[in-house]
Design a protein around this motif. Structure first.
Motif, PDB file in Angstrom:
ATOM      1  N   ASN A 135       2.413  19.680  -4.973  1.00 40.60           N
ATOM      2  CA  ASN A 135       3.240  18.648  -4.343  1.00 40.60           C
ATOM      3  C   ASN A 135       2.733  18.281  -2.945  1.00 40.60           C
ATOM      4  OD1 ASN A 135       4.975  18.373  -6.523  1.00 40.60           O
ATOM      5  ND2 ASN A 135       6.434  19.849  -5.735  1.00 40.60           N
TER       6      ASN A 135
ATOM      7  N   THR B 107       3.405   8.179 -17.242  1.00 39.13           N
ATOM      8  CA  THR B 107       4.224   9.377 -17.164  1.00 39.13           C
ATOM      9  C   THR B 107       3.317  10.505 -16.693  1.00 39.13           C
ATOM     10  OG1 THR B 107       5.560   8.633 -19.033  1.00 39.13           O
ATOM     11  CG2 THR B 107       5.664  10.965 -18.490  1.00 39.13           C
ATOM     12  N   LEU B 108       3.737  11.197 -15.648  1.00 38.48           N
ATOM     13  CA  LEU B 108       2.957  12.303 -15.103  1.00 38.48           C
ATOM     14  C   LEU B 108       3.638  13.618 -15.458  1.00 38.48           C
ATOM     15  CD1 LEU B 108       2.402  10.891 -11.495  1.00 38.48           C
ATOM     16  CD2 LEU B 108       0.885  10.672 -13.461  1.00 38.48           C
TER      17      LEU B 108
ATOM     18  N   PHE C 120      -2.115  17.636  -5.681  1.00 38.74           N
ATOM     19  CA  PHE C 120      -1.992  16.386  -6.429  1.00 38.74           C
ATOM     20  C   PHE C 120      -3.090  15.412  -6.021  1.00 38.74           C
ATOM     21  CE2 PHE C 120      -0.087  12.079  -6.845  1.00 38.74           C
ATOM     22  CZ  PHE C 120       0.117  12.070  -8.217  1.00 38.74           C
TER      23      PHE C 120
ATOM     24  N   LEU D  23      -5.719  13.846  -8.604  1.00 40.23           N
ATOM     25  CA  LEU D  23      -5.380  12.462  -8.927  1.00 40.23           C
ATOM     26  C   LEU D  23      -6.591  11.540  -9.045  1.00 40.23           C
ATOM     27  CD1 LEU D  23      -3.187  10.340  -9.488  1.00 40.23           C
ATOM     28  CD2 LEU D  23      -3.062   9.978  -7.008  1.00 40.23           C
TER      29      LEU D  23
ATOM     30  N   ASP E 292       5.390  10.515  -3.185  1.00 42.48           N
ATOM     31  CA  ASP E 292       5.645   9.606  -4.304  1.00 42.48           C
ATOM     32  C   ASP E 292       5.773  10.336  -5.639  1.00 42.48           C
ATOM     33  OD1 ASP E 292       5.648   7.405  -2.663  1.00 42.48           O
ATOM     34  OD2 ASP E 292       3.667   6.674  -3.271  1.00 42.48           O
ATOM     35  N   ALA E 293       5.040  11.416  -5.807  1.00 48.67           N
ATOM     36  CA  ALA E 293       5.090  12.195  -7.049  1.00 48.67           C
ATOM     37  C   ALA E 293       5.392  13.643  -6.672  1.00 48.67           C
ATOM     38  CB  ALA E 293       3.769  12.105  -7.797  1.00 48.67           C
TER      39      ALA E 293
ATOM     40  N   PHE F 265       6.780  17.241  -8.229  1.00 48.12           N
ATOM     41  CA  PHE F 265       7.063  17.988  -9.448  1.00 48.12           C
ATOM     42  C   PHE F 265       8.072  19.079  -9.134  1.00 48.12           C
ATOM     43  CE2 PHE F 265       2.832  16.212  -9.829  1.00 48.12           C
ATOM     44  CZ  PHE F 265       2.934  15.546 -11.040  1.00 48.12           C
TER      45      PHE F 265
ATOM     46  N   PHE G  61      -0.779   6.396  -4.870  1.00 53.06           N
ATOM     47  CA  PHE G  61       0.331   7.298  -4.569  1.00 53.06           C
ATOM     48  C   PHE G  61       0.204   7.752  -3.120  1.00 53.06           C
ATOM     49  CE2 PHE G  61       0.037   7.571  -9.128  1.00 53.06           C
ATOM     50  CZ  PHE G  61       1.338   7.723  -9.555  1.00 53.06           C
TER      51      PHE G  61
ATOM     52  N   VAL H 268      -1.508  12.344 -17.693  1.00 53.90           N
ATOM     53  CA  VAL H 268      -1.054  10.973 -17.446  1.00 53.90           C
ATOM     54  C   VAL H 268      -1.066  10.255 -18.784  1.00 53.90           C
ATOM     55  CG1 VAL H 268      -1.449   8.827 -16.196  1.00 53.90           C
ATOM     56  CG2 VAL H 268      -2.089  11.018 -15.147  1.00 53.90           C
TER      57      VAL H 268
END
Length: 163
Positions: free
Chosen positions: A109, A45-46, A113, A117, A145-146, A148, A141, A72
């Motif tokens: 974003n 979970t991010l 990230f 990461l 992909d991620a 926020f 990623f 994370v």
């Protein structure tokens, strides 16, 4: 990758050009070996938290600081683990109007990230290999992909026409 939200496009451009990563530290590095029941297993979970200083520090009066924390958290059959690297950024005070929670989240974003990461991946690998004896390798990623969610617009914030 999608186009940035129009409400932050100008500020995002400014941050992309002028925001500088100064250092990365950790708020949290934790793992606990435990037998986790299958129904409690959780994929990574991010969570993101952005913080912006309201004034420059005394030792750098021409710079404004911001922090981005990436939490994370996960549960695997061998136990639970959590890592939270924090990236410390700076921007010249002259451009501080561009440094707001929406633009900083949009920056994460688009770019930020991928600056923080690797620290989350490496620390999760290290701590899980020591506590669980089996390292956890976080997935790769790709851009998009991620993503926020941008914080809501403040009612009292008006669009800028400067710069």
């Amino acid at each position: 990758m999608s186009l940035p939200d129009p409400s932050v496009a100008k500020d995002l451009d400014t941050l992309s050009r002028l925001l500088t990563l100064r250092e990365v530290r950790y708020n949290e590095l934790r793992a606990k070996a435990d037998d986790i029941p299958e129904e409690e297993l959780v994929p990574p979970t991010l969570r993101l938290q952005v913080m912006i200083a309201d004034k420059p520090q005394d030792d750098q009066p021409d710079m404004l600081n911001a922090q981005v924390a990436l939490n994370v958290d996960l549960a695997v059959p061998e136990g639970r683990a959590c890592v939270e690297p924090v990236a410390f950024f700076q921007i010249p005070i002259k451009y501080s109007a561009a440094l707001n929670p929406r633009a900083l989240t949009a920056y994460v974003n688009e770019t930020g990230f991928f600056q923080i990461l690797p620290f989350a991946r490496q620390s999760m690998f290290d701590i899980s290999s020591k506590v669980f004896r089996n390292p956890i390798l976080m997935p790769i990623f790709r851009p998009g992909d991620a993503i926020f969610e941008l914080p809501p617009l403040e009612d009292d914030v008006k669009p800028r026409d400067d710069d």
